[in-house]
Design an enzyme around this catalytic site. Sequence first.
Site, short mmCIF file in Angstrom:
data_model
loop_
_atom_site.label_atom_id
_atom_site.label_comp_id
_atom_site.label_asym_id
_atom_site.label_seq_id
_atom_site.Cartn_x
_atom_site.Cartn_y
_atom_site.Cartn_z
N HIS A 165 0.97 -0.68 -0.07
CA HIS A 165 0.65 -0.07 0.14
C HIS A 165 0.80 1.28 -0.13
O HIS A 165 -0.03 2.18 0.40
CB HIS A 165 -0.81 0.02 1.02
CG HIS A 165 -1.60 -1.05 1.56
ND1 HIS A 165 -3.03 -2.31 0.54
CD2 HIS A 165 -1.35 -1.99 1.90
CE1 HIS A 165 -3.46 -2.96 1.02
NE2 HIS A 165 -2.37 -3.31 2.07
N SER A 286 14.98 20.98 -16.60
CA SER A 286 14.30 22.10 -17.10
C SER A 286 14.46 22.81 -17.22
O SER A 286 15.54 23.65 -16.74
CB SER A 286 12.83 22.52 -15.49
OG SER A 286 12.38 23.17 -15.84
N LYS A 292 16.53 20.97 -11.50
CA LYS A 292 16.14 19.53 -11.33
C LYS A 292 17.02 19.18 -12.29
O LYS A 292 17.70 18.98 -13.39
CB LYS A 292 14.57 20.52 -12.86
CG LYS A 292 13.17 21.10 -12.09
CD LYS A 292 12.84 20.00 -10.94
CE LYS A 292 11.44 19.34 -11.56
NZ LYS A 292 10.99 18.84 -10.61
N GLU A 299 10.22 7.66 -16.69
CA GLU A 299 8.84 8.83 -17.19
C GLU A 299 7.97 8.18 -18.52
O GLU A 299 6.85 7.52 -18.38
CB GLU A 299 8.60 10.01 -17.40
CG GLU A 299 8.45 10.33 -15.09
CD GLU A 299 8.54 11.93 -15.16
OE1 GLU A 299 8.06 12.73 -15.53
OE2 GLU A 299 9.41 12.25 -14.49
#
Length: 466
Positions: A165, A286, A292, A299
Amino acid sequence: MSTNSQSGQPAKSWHGRLTAQADGATARLIASIDVDYRLARYDIAGSIVHAQMLAEQKIIARDEFRAIREGLNSIAADIEAGKLPLPMELEDIHMVVESALIQRIGEPGKKLHTGRSRNDQVALDLRLYVRDAIDELRALIADLQRAFVDLARRQGRIVMPAYTHLQRAQPVLAGHALMAYVEMLGRDDERLADCRKRVNVSPLGSGAVAGTSLPLDRQRTAELLGFSEISRNSIDATADRDFLCEFCFACAMLAGHLSRWAEDWIIQSTAEFGFLELADAYCTSSSMMPQKKNADTLELIRGKSATALAQLVGMMTLVKGLPLAYNRDLQDDKRFLFAAEEAMRQSLAVAAGIVSTASFRADVIAARLDAGFLDATALAEYLVGRGLPFRQAHHVVGSLVGQAEKLGKPLKQLSLDLLRQACDRIGPDVYDFLGAENVVKRYAPAGAGGEKQLEEQLAWWTEKLE
Ligand code: ARG
Protein backbone atom coordinates in the site's frame (compact mmCIF):
# COMPACT_ATOMS: atom_id res chain seq x y z
CA MET A 1 -5.10 0.98 -67.41
CA SER A 2 -1.73 1.93 -66.02
CA THR A 3 1.10 -0.27 -67.16
CA ASN A 4 4.51 -0.97 -65.88
CA SER A 5 6.58 0.73 -68.57
CA GLN A 6 9.46 -1.73 -68.92
CA SER A 7 7.57 -5.00 -68.81
CA GLY A 8 4.29 -3.98 -70.36
CA GLN A 9 2.66 -5.60 -67.34
CA PRO A 10 -0.42 -4.09 -65.74
CA ALA A 11 0.75 -2.09 -62.70
CA LYS A 12 -1.47 -4.23 -60.49
CA SER A 13 -1.65 -7.98 -60.50
CA TRP A 14 -5.47 -7.94 -60.56
CA HIS A 15 -5.89 -5.33 -63.25
CA GLY A 16 -7.08 -8.02 -65.60
CA ARG A 17 -10.37 -8.02 -63.71
CA LEU A 18 -10.78 -4.48 -62.41
CA THR A 19 -9.66 -1.65 -64.59
CA ALA A 20 -10.82 1.51 -62.81
CA GLN A 21 -8.12 3.73 -61.30
CA ALA A 22 -8.40 4.49 -57.61
CA ASP A 23 -8.40 8.17 -56.72
CA GLY A 24 -5.70 9.42 -54.35
CA ALA A 25 -7.67 9.02 -51.14
CA THR A 26 -8.79 5.53 -52.09
CA ALA A 27 -5.28 4.49 -53.05
CA ARG A 28 -4.05 5.78 -49.69
CA LEU A 29 -6.69 3.79 -47.82
CA ILE A 30 -5.89 0.63 -49.74
CA ALA A 31 -2.12 0.95 -49.40
CA SER A 32 -0.04 -0.47 -46.58
CA ILE A 33 3.41 0.07 -48.06
CA ASP A 34 3.97 2.93 -45.59
CA VAL A 35 4.23 0.33 -42.84
CA ASP A 36 4.75 -3.06 -44.44
CA TYR A 37 8.00 -2.12 -46.17
CA ARG A 38 9.41 -3.40 -42.89
CA LEU A 39 8.48 -6.91 -43.98
CA ALA A 40 10.70 -6.68 -47.07
CA ARG A 41 13.50 -9.02 -45.98
CA TYR A 42 10.99 -11.62 -44.86
CA ASP A 43 8.88 -11.25 -47.97
CA ILE A 44 11.93 -11.81 -50.13
CA ALA A 45 13.24 -14.71 -48.06
CA GLY A 46 9.81 -16.36 -48.34
CA SER A 47 9.67 -15.77 -52.07
CA ILE A 48 13.11 -17.25 -52.71
CA VAL A 49 12.18 -20.39 -50.83
CA HIS A 50 8.81 -20.60 -52.58
CA ALA A 51 10.52 -20.33 -55.98
CA GLN A 52 13.12 -22.93 -55.01
CA MET A 53 10.34 -25.35 -54.06
CA LEU A 54 8.47 -24.59 -57.31
CA ALA A 55 11.64 -25.55 -59.18
CA GLU A 56 12.20 -28.69 -57.11
CA GLN A 57 8.61 -29.68 -57.87
CA LYS A 58 9.25 -28.97 -61.55
CA ILE A 59 6.49 -26.37 -61.62
CA ILE A 60 9.03 -23.85 -62.88
CA ALA A 61 12.43 -24.46 -64.46
CA ARG A 62 15.70 -24.44 -62.54
CA ASP A 63 17.10 -21.48 -64.44
CA GLU A 64 13.86 -19.59 -63.85
CA PHE A 65 14.37 -20.14 -60.13
CA ARG A 66 17.96 -18.92 -60.40
CA ALA A 67 16.84 -15.78 -62.22
CA ILE A 68 14.15 -15.19 -59.60
CA ARG A 69 16.62 -15.65 -56.76
CA GLU A 70 19.14 -13.30 -58.31
CA GLY A 71 16.48 -10.70 -59.03
CA LEU A 72 15.08 -10.90 -55.51
CA ASN A 73 18.53 -10.60 -53.96
CA SER A 74 19.24 -7.47 -55.96
CA ILE A 75 15.88 -6.05 -54.89
CA ALA A 76 16.69 -6.86 -51.27
CA ALA A 77 19.97 -4.99 -51.56
CA ASP A 78 18.25 -1.97 -53.11
CA ILE A 79 15.57 -1.91 -50.41
CA GLU A 80 18.26 -2.17 -47.75
CA ALA A 81 20.04 0.80 -49.31
CA GLY A 82 16.78 2.75 -49.55
CA LYS A 83 17.10 2.76 -53.33
CA LEU A 84 13.90 0.98 -54.34
CA PRO A 85 10.92 3.26 -54.90
CA LEU A 86 7.89 2.28 -52.83
CA PRO A 87 4.98 3.66 -54.87
CA MET A 88 1.67 3.75 -53.06
CA GLU A 89 -0.23 2.58 -56.13
CA LEU A 90 1.40 -0.82 -55.76
CA GLU A 91 -0.31 -1.08 -52.36
CA ASP A 92 2.02 -3.25 -50.40
CA ILE A 93 5.47 -4.75 -50.10
CA HIS A 94 4.39 -7.95 -51.86
CA MET A 95 3.37 -6.08 -55.01
CA VAL A 96 6.35 -3.72 -54.86
CA VAL A 97 8.77 -6.65 -54.78
CA GLU A 98 6.96 -8.67 -57.41
CA SER A 99 6.62 -5.80 -59.83
CA ALA A 100 10.29 -4.84 -59.35
CA LEU A 101 11.19 -8.46 -60.03
CA ILE A 102 9.20 -8.58 -63.26
CA GLN A 103 10.76 -5.30 -64.26
CA ARG A 104 14.26 -6.70 -63.66
CA ILE A 105 14.05 -10.27 -64.96
CA GLY A 106 10.94 -10.29 -67.15
CA GLU A 107 9.12 -13.57 -67.88
CA PRO A 108 10.42 -15.77 -65.01
CA GLY A 109 9.35 -13.06 -62.57
CA LYS A 110 5.76 -13.60 -63.64
CA LYS A 111 5.98 -17.18 -62.35
CA LEU A 112 6.95 -16.34 -58.78
CA HIS A 113 3.38 -16.04 -57.54
CA THR A 114 2.42 -19.50 -58.80
CA GLY A 115 0.34 -21.37 -56.23
CA ARG A 116 0.51 -18.46 -53.85
CA SER A 117 -1.74 -15.64 -52.69
CA ARG A 118 -0.91 -12.49 -50.84
CA ASN A 119 -3.03 -14.05 -48.10
CA ASP A 120 -0.63 -16.86 -47.30
CA GLN A 121 2.28 -14.62 -48.24
CA VAL A 122 1.47 -11.94 -45.68
CA ALA A 123 0.73 -14.57 -43.03
CA LEU A 124 4.16 -16.02 -43.75
CA ASP A 125 5.94 -12.65 -43.65
CA LEU A 126 4.32 -11.76 -40.35
CA ARG A 127 5.33 -15.04 -38.79
CA LEU A 128 8.92 -14.66 -39.94
CA TYR A 129 8.98 -11.08 -38.69
CA VAL A 130 7.50 -11.89 -35.29
CA ARG A 131 9.82 -14.85 -34.84
CA ASP A 132 12.82 -12.51 -35.14
CA ALA A 133 11.16 -9.81 -33.06
CA ILE A 134 10.61 -12.32 -30.26
CA ASP A 135 14.24 -13.43 -30.37
CA GLU A 136 15.43 -9.82 -30.24
CA LEU A 137 13.10 -8.82 -27.42
CA ARG A 138 14.13 -11.88 -25.44
CA ALA A 139 17.79 -10.92 -25.79
CA LEU A 140 16.99 -7.38 -24.60
CA ILE A 141 15.02 -8.75 -21.65
CA ALA A 142 18.00 -10.91 -20.70
CA ASP A 143 20.27 -7.84 -20.81
CA LEU A 144 17.95 -6.02 -18.44
CA GLN A 145 17.74 -9.01 -16.12
CA ARG A 146 21.54 -9.17 -16.02
CA ALA A 147 21.68 -5.47 -15.13
CA PHE A 148 19.33 -6.08 -12.18
CA VAL A 149 21.34 -9.10 -11.06
CA ASP A 150 24.58 -7.09 -11.23
CA LEU A 151 23.09 -4.27 -9.17
CA ALA A 152 21.80 -6.84 -6.68
CA ARG A 153 25.36 -8.16 -6.40
CA ARG A 154 26.85 -4.69 -5.96
CA GLN A 155 24.42 -3.20 -3.49
CA GLY A 156 21.97 -5.96 -2.72
CA ARG A 157 22.96 -6.32 0.96
CA ILE A 158 21.60 -2.92 1.90
CA VAL A 159 18.61 -3.33 4.24
CA MET A 160 15.63 -1.34 3.07
CA PRO A 161 11.89 -1.22 3.63
CA ALA A 162 9.53 -3.28 1.54
CA TYR A 163 6.17 -1.63 1.00
CA THR A 164 2.58 -2.69 0.79
CA HIS A 165 0.00 0.00 0.00
CA LEU A 166 3.09 2.20 -0.40
CA GLN A 167 3.38 2.13 3.39
CA ARG A 168 6.42 0.70 5.11
CA ALA A 169 5.82 -3.00 5.70
CA GLN A 170 8.80 -5.23 6.49
CA PRO A 171 12.54 -4.88 5.96
CA VAL A 172 14.21 -6.72 3.08
CA LEU A 173 17.56 -6.74 1.39
CA ALA A 174 17.63 -4.32 -1.54
CA GLY A 175 18.70 -7.23 -3.72
CA HIS A 176 15.45 -8.98 -2.92
CA ALA A 177 13.48 -6.02 -4.24
CA LEU A 178 15.61 -5.99 -7.40
CA MET A 179 15.21 -9.70 -7.98
CA ALA A 180 11.43 -9.26 -7.97
CA TYR A 181 11.80 -7.41 -11.28
CA VAL A 182 13.99 -10.21 -12.61
CA GLU A 183 11.20 -12.67 -11.84
CA MET A 184 8.62 -10.52 -13.62
CA LEU A 185 10.85 -10.22 -16.65
CA GLY A 186 11.45 -13.96 -16.52
CA ARG A 187 7.74 -14.53 -17.03
CA ASP A 188 7.72 -12.05 -19.90
CA ASP A 189 10.52 -14.01 -21.48
CA GLU A 190 8.64 -17.29 -21.01
CA ARG A 191 5.50 -15.80 -22.51
CA LEU A 192 7.41 -14.70 -25.60
CA ALA A 193 9.08 -18.10 -25.87
CA ASP A 194 5.71 -19.79 -25.61
CA CYS A 195 4.17 -17.46 -28.18
CA ARG A 196 7.06 -18.33 -30.50
CA LYS A 197 5.93 -21.97 -30.62
CA ARG A 198 2.64 -20.93 -32.21
CA VAL A 199 4.37 -18.36 -34.42
CA ASN A 200 6.76 -20.94 -35.80
CA VAL A 201 4.22 -22.73 -38.00
CA SER A 202 4.34 -22.26 -41.78
CA PRO A 203 1.17 -21.09 -43.53
CA LEU A 204 2.89 -21.00 -46.94
CA GLY A 205 1.02 -23.10 -49.49
CA SER A 206 -2.39 -22.24 -48.06
CA GLY A 207 -2.99 -19.89 -50.98
CA ALA A 208 -5.88 -17.46 -50.78
CA VAL A 209 -8.10 -19.69 -48.65
CA ALA A 210 -8.32 -23.23 -50.00
CA GLY A 211 -4.85 -24.10 -51.23
CA THR A 212 -4.05 -24.92 -54.85
CA SER A 213 -4.25 -27.71 -57.41
CA LEU A 214 -0.49 -27.41 -57.95
CA PRO A 215 1.72 -29.98 -56.20
CA LEU A 216 3.43 -27.67 -53.71
CA ASP A 217 5.77 -29.22 -51.15
CA ARG A 218 4.82 -27.36 -48.01
CA GLN A 219 7.14 -29.37 -45.77
CA ARG A 220 10.04 -28.31 -47.94
CA THR A 221 9.37 -24.57 -47.73
CA ALA A 222 8.71 -24.89 -43.99
CA GLU A 223 12.00 -26.68 -43.52
CA LEU A 224 13.95 -24.15 -45.61
CA LEU A 225 12.51 -21.29 -43.57
CA GLY A 226 13.21 -22.95 -40.23
CA PHE A 227 9.59 -23.60 -39.27
CA SER A 228 8.96 -26.48 -36.93
CA GLU A 229 5.69 -27.50 -38.58
CA ILE A 230 3.12 -26.58 -41.24
CA SER A 231 -0.44 -25.42 -40.62
CA ARG A 232 -3.13 -28.07 -41.03
CA ASN A 233 -5.97 -25.92 -42.37
CA SER A 234 -5.71 -23.36 -45.16
CA ILE A 235 -8.73 -21.37 -43.99
CA ASP A 236 -7.35 -21.01 -40.49
CA ALA A 237 -3.81 -20.42 -41.74
CA THR A 238 -4.83 -17.39 -43.80
CA ALA A 239 -7.28 -15.98 -41.25
CA ASP A 240 -5.33 -16.60 -38.05
CA ARG A 241 -3.77 -13.66 -36.24
CA ASP A 242 -3.84 -15.19 -32.77
CA PHE A 243 -0.07 -15.12 -32.75
CA LEU A 244 -0.15 -11.33 -33.17
CA CYS A 245 -2.65 -10.96 -30.34
CA GLU A 246 -0.44 -13.13 -28.18
CA PHE A 247 2.64 -11.16 -29.11
CA CYS A 248 0.84 -7.90 -28.33
CA PHE A 249 -0.27 -9.34 -25.00
CA ALA A 250 3.27 -10.40 -24.16
CA CYS A 251 4.40 -6.84 -25.02
CA ALA A 252 1.59 -5.26 -23.00
CA MET A 253 2.43 -7.40 -19.97
CA LEU A 254 6.13 -6.64 -20.34
CA ALA A 255 5.29 -2.94 -20.66
CA GLY A 256 3.17 -3.21 -17.53
CA HIS A 257 6.10 -4.70 -15.65
CA LEU A 258 8.47 -2.04 -16.91
CA SER A 259 6.02 0.65 -15.87
CA ARG A 260 5.75 -0.76 -12.35
CA TRP A 261 9.52 -0.76 -12.05
CA ALA A 262 9.74 2.74 -13.54
CA GLU A 263 7.16 4.00 -11.06
CA ASP A 264 9.03 2.43 -8.12
CA TRP A 265 12.27 4.02 -9.17
CA ILE A 266 10.76 7.40 -9.92
CA ILE A 267 9.37 7.43 -6.39
CA GLN A 268 12.57 6.13 -4.85
CA SER A 269 14.64 8.81 -6.56
CA THR A 270 12.56 11.71 -5.21
CA ALA A 271 13.87 13.99 -2.45
CA GLU A 272 11.13 12.55 -0.26
CA PHE A 273 12.59 9.04 -0.55
CA GLY A 274 16.16 9.72 -1.57
CA PHE A 275 16.88 5.99 -1.84
CA LEU A 276 18.16 5.93 -5.35
CA GLU A 277 20.53 7.97 -7.47
CA LEU A 278 20.03 7.81 -11.22
CA ALA A 279 22.85 8.60 -13.62
CA ASP A 280 22.58 12.09 -15.15
CA ALA A 281 22.66 10.55 -18.61
CA TYR A 282 19.16 9.18 -18.09
CA CYS A 283 17.66 12.34 -16.62
CA THR A 284 16.78 15.73 -18.02
CA SER A 285 16.49 19.13 -16.44
CA SER A 286 13.98 21.94 -16.71
CA SER A 287 14.06 24.89 -19.06
CA MET A 288 13.00 27.07 -16.15
CA MET A 289 14.03 25.46 -12.87
CA PRO A 290 17.81 25.14 -12.80
CA GLN A 291 17.93 22.65 -9.94
CA LYS A 292 15.80 19.99 -11.60
CA LYS A 293 16.89 16.44 -12.28
CA ASN A 294 13.91 14.60 -13.67
CA ALA A 295 13.74 10.87 -14.29
CA ASP A 296 12.30 11.41 -17.76
CA THR A 297 13.54 8.15 -19.21
CA LEU A 298 11.68 6.23 -16.52
CA GLU A 299 8.59 8.33 -17.09
CA LEU A 300 8.72 7.61 -20.82
CA ILE A 301 9.15 3.91 -20.15
CA ARG A 302 6.16 4.09 -17.82
CA GLY A 303 4.27 5.96 -20.55
CA LYS A 304 5.13 3.37 -23.22
CA SER A 305 2.89 0.95 -21.36
CA ALA A 306 -0.03 2.98 -22.76
CA THR A 307 1.23 2.41 -26.29
CA ALA A 308 1.72 -1.29 -25.69
CA LEU A 309 -1.67 -1.77 -24.09
CA ALA A 310 -3.37 0.22 -26.85
CA GLN A 311 -1.89 -2.10 -29.49
CA LEU A 312 -3.25 -5.16 -27.69
CA VAL A 313 -6.71 -3.65 -27.53
CA GLY A 314 -6.46 -2.61 -31.19
CA MET A 315 -5.21 -5.98 -32.34
CA MET A 316 -7.90 -7.91 -30.54
CA THR A 317 -10.58 -5.54 -31.73
CA LEU A 318 -9.39 -5.99 -35.31
CA VAL A 319 -9.98 -9.75 -35.32
CA LYS A 320 -13.16 -9.75 -33.27
CA GLY A 321 -16.15 -10.80 -35.36
CA LEU A 322 -14.19 -11.14 -38.62
CA PRO A 323 -15.76 -13.79 -40.84
CA LEU A 324 -13.40 -16.49 -42.09
CA ALA A 325 -11.03 -16.33 -43.78
CA TYR A 326 -8.89 -13.39 -44.94
CA ASN A 327 -10.45 -9.92 -44.86
CA ARG A 328 -8.69 -6.71 -45.74
CA ASP A 329 -9.19 -5.47 -42.18
CA LEU A 330 -6.25 -7.69 -41.38
CA GLN A 331 -3.94 -5.44 -43.35
CA ASP A 332 -3.94 -3.08 -40.38
CA ASP A 333 -2.60 -5.78 -38.07
CA LYS A 334 0.90 -4.59 -38.89
CA ARG A 335 0.29 -1.15 -37.47
CA PHE A 336 -0.44 -2.68 -34.07
CA LEU A 337 2.36 -5.20 -34.31
CA PHE A 338 5.05 -2.69 -35.24
CA ALA A 339 3.94 -0.10 -32.69
CA ALA A 340 3.93 -2.66 -29.86
CA GLU A 341 7.31 -4.04 -30.83
CA GLU A 342 8.85 -0.63 -31.30
CA ALA A 343 7.67 0.61 -27.91
CA MET A 344 9.19 -2.41 -26.20
CA ARG A 345 12.40 -2.25 -28.15
CA GLN A 346 12.83 1.43 -27.26
CA SER A 347 12.09 0.88 -23.59
CA LEU A 348 14.29 -2.17 -23.18
CA ALA A 349 17.17 -0.62 -25.09
CA VAL A 350 17.44 2.08 -22.41
CA ALA A 351 16.26 0.21 -19.32
CA ALA A 352 19.41 -1.88 -18.89
CA GLY A 353 21.55 1.28 -18.97
CA ILE A 354 19.39 2.97 -16.34
CA VAL A 355 19.78 -0.02 -14.03
CA SER A 356 23.48 -0.57 -14.54
CA THR A 357 24.31 3.08 -13.77
CA ALA A 358 21.95 3.55 -10.81
CA SER A 359 23.03 3.30 -7.21
CA PHE A 360 21.27 3.04 -3.89
CA ARG A 361 22.03 5.69 -1.30
CA ALA A 362 22.84 3.38 1.58
CA ASP A 363 23.29 6.29 4.03
CA VAL A 364 19.85 7.76 3.39
CA ILE A 365 18.16 4.38 3.53
CA ALA A 366 19.92 3.47 6.80
CA ALA A 367 19.22 6.84 8.43
CA ARG A 368 15.47 6.35 7.98
CA LEU A 369 15.30 2.64 8.55
CA ASP A 370 13.82 2.98 12.04
CA ALA A 371 10.76 4.78 10.75
CA GLY A 372 7.59 2.83 10.17
CA PHE A 373 8.07 -0.03 12.69
CA LEU A 374 9.43 -2.45 10.10
CA ASP A 375 10.18 -4.90 12.94
CA ALA A 376 6.62 -5.09 14.31
CA THR A 377 5.76 -8.37 12.58
CA ALA A 378 9.05 -9.85 13.72
CA LEU A 379 8.24 -8.87 17.32
CA ALA A 380 4.89 -10.65 17.06
CA GLU A 381 6.74 -13.71 15.76
CA TYR A 382 9.18 -13.45 18.68
CA LEU A 383 6.14 -13.78 20.96
CA VAL A 384 4.93 -16.76 18.95
CA GLY A 385 8.30 -18.30 19.73
CA ARG A 386 7.52 -17.67 23.41
CA GLY A 387 4.28 -19.65 23.08
CA LEU A 388 1.79 -16.82 22.54
CA PRO A 389 -0.90 -17.47 19.87
CA PHE A 390 -0.25 -15.24 16.85
CA ARG A 391 -3.53 -13.33 17.13
CA GLN A 392 -2.71 -12.36 20.70
CA ALA A 393 0.86 -11.51 19.76
CA HIS A 394 -0.44 -9.28 16.96
CA HIS A 395 -2.61 -7.48 19.48
CA VAL A 396 0.22 -6.99 22.00
CA VAL A 397 2.54 -5.59 19.35
CA GLY A 398 -0.20 -3.36 17.99
CA SER A 399 -0.57 -1.70 21.36
CA LEU A 400 3.22 -1.43 21.76
CA VAL A 401 3.46 0.29 18.38
CA GLY A 402 0.79 2.73 19.55
CA GLN A 403 2.83 3.55 22.65
CA ALA A 404 6.08 3.80 20.71
CA GLU A 405 4.47 6.17 18.26
CA LYS A 406 3.39 8.46 21.10
CA LEU A 407 6.91 8.40 22.54
CA GLY A 408 8.37 9.02 19.09
CA LYS A 409 10.67 6.01 19.39
CA PRO A 410 11.24 2.83 17.42
CA LEU A 411 10.35 -0.46 19.14
CA LYS A 412 13.99 -1.28 19.81
CA GLN A 413 14.29 1.82 22.02
CA LEU A 414 11.42 0.88 24.33
CA SER A 415 12.58 -0.20 27.79
CA LEU A 416 12.34 -3.83 28.81
CA ASP A 417 9.95 -2.76 31.60
CA LEU A 418 7.57 -1.17 29.17
CA LEU A 419 7.77 -4.15 26.84
CA ARG A 420 7.13 -6.57 29.71
CA GLN A 421 4.13 -4.55 30.85
CA ALA A 422 2.57 -5.39 27.47
CA CYS A 423 3.55 -9.07 27.73
CA ASP A 424 5.58 -10.74 30.44
CA ARG A 425 6.89 -13.38 28.05
CA ILE A 426 9.24 -10.79 26.61
CA GLY A 427 12.81 -11.31 27.82
CA PRO A 428 16.02 -9.29 27.42
CA ASP A 429 16.88 -11.30 24.30
CA VAL A 430 14.10 -9.36 22.51
CA TYR A 431 16.60 -6.68 21.49
CA ASP A 432 18.37 -9.25 19.29
CA PHE A 433 15.11 -9.54 17.37
CA LEU A 434 14.29 -5.86 17.02
CA GLY A 435 15.60 -3.47 14.42
CA ALA A 436 15.40 -4.00 10.66
CA GLU A 437 18.87 -5.57 10.35
CA ASN A 438 18.06 -8.23 12.94
CA VAL A 439 14.74 -8.98 11.28
CA VAL A 440 16.31 -9.57 7.89
CA LYS A 441 18.82 -12.04 9.42
CA ARG A 442 16.01 -14.27 10.62
CA TYR A 443 13.95 -14.70 7.48
CA ALA A 444 13.48 -18.43 7.28
CA PRO A 445 11.50 -19.81 4.32
CA ALA A 446 12.66 -20.04 0.73
CA GLY A 447 11.89 -16.91 -1.24
CA ALA A 448 11.95 -14.56 1.77
CA GLY A 449 13.81 -11.25 1.92
CA GLY A 450 17.02 -12.33 3.69
CA GLU A 451 20.62 -13.05 2.83
CA LYS A 452 20.57 -16.76 2.14
CA GLN A 453 17.47 -16.40 -0.02
CA LEU A 454 19.17 -13.63 -1.98
CA GLU A 455 22.18 -15.89 -2.52
CA GLU A 456 19.86 -18.58 -3.83
CA GLN A 457 18.13 -16.21 -6.21
CA LEU A 458 21.40 -14.79 -7.49
CA ALA A 459 22.81 -18.26 -8.08
CA TRP A 460 19.65 -19.46 -9.84
CA TRP A 461 19.40 -16.46 -12.14
CA THR A 462 23.12 -16.25 -12.84
CA GLU A 463 23.04 -19.79 -14.15
CA LYS A 464 19.83 -19.19 -16.07
CA LEU A 465 21.10 -16.01 -17.70
CA GLU A 466 24.48 -17.39 -18.73
N1 ARG B 1 -1.26 -6.06 -47.87
C1 ARG B 1 -2.21 -7.11 -47.59
C2 ARG B 1 -2.24 -7.39 -46.10
O1 ARG B 1 -1.33 -7.04 -45.45
C3 ARG B 1 -1.92 -8.32 -48.36
C4 ARG B 1 -3.08 -9.20 -48.57
C5 ARG B 1 -4.00 -8.68 -49.59
N2 ARG B 1 -4.89 -9.73 -49.96
C6 ARG B 1 -6.03 -9.52 -50.64
N3 ARG B 1 -6.74 -10.55 -50.89
N4 ARG B 1 -6.38 -8.33 -51.03
O2 ARG B 1 -3.17 -7.96 -45.58
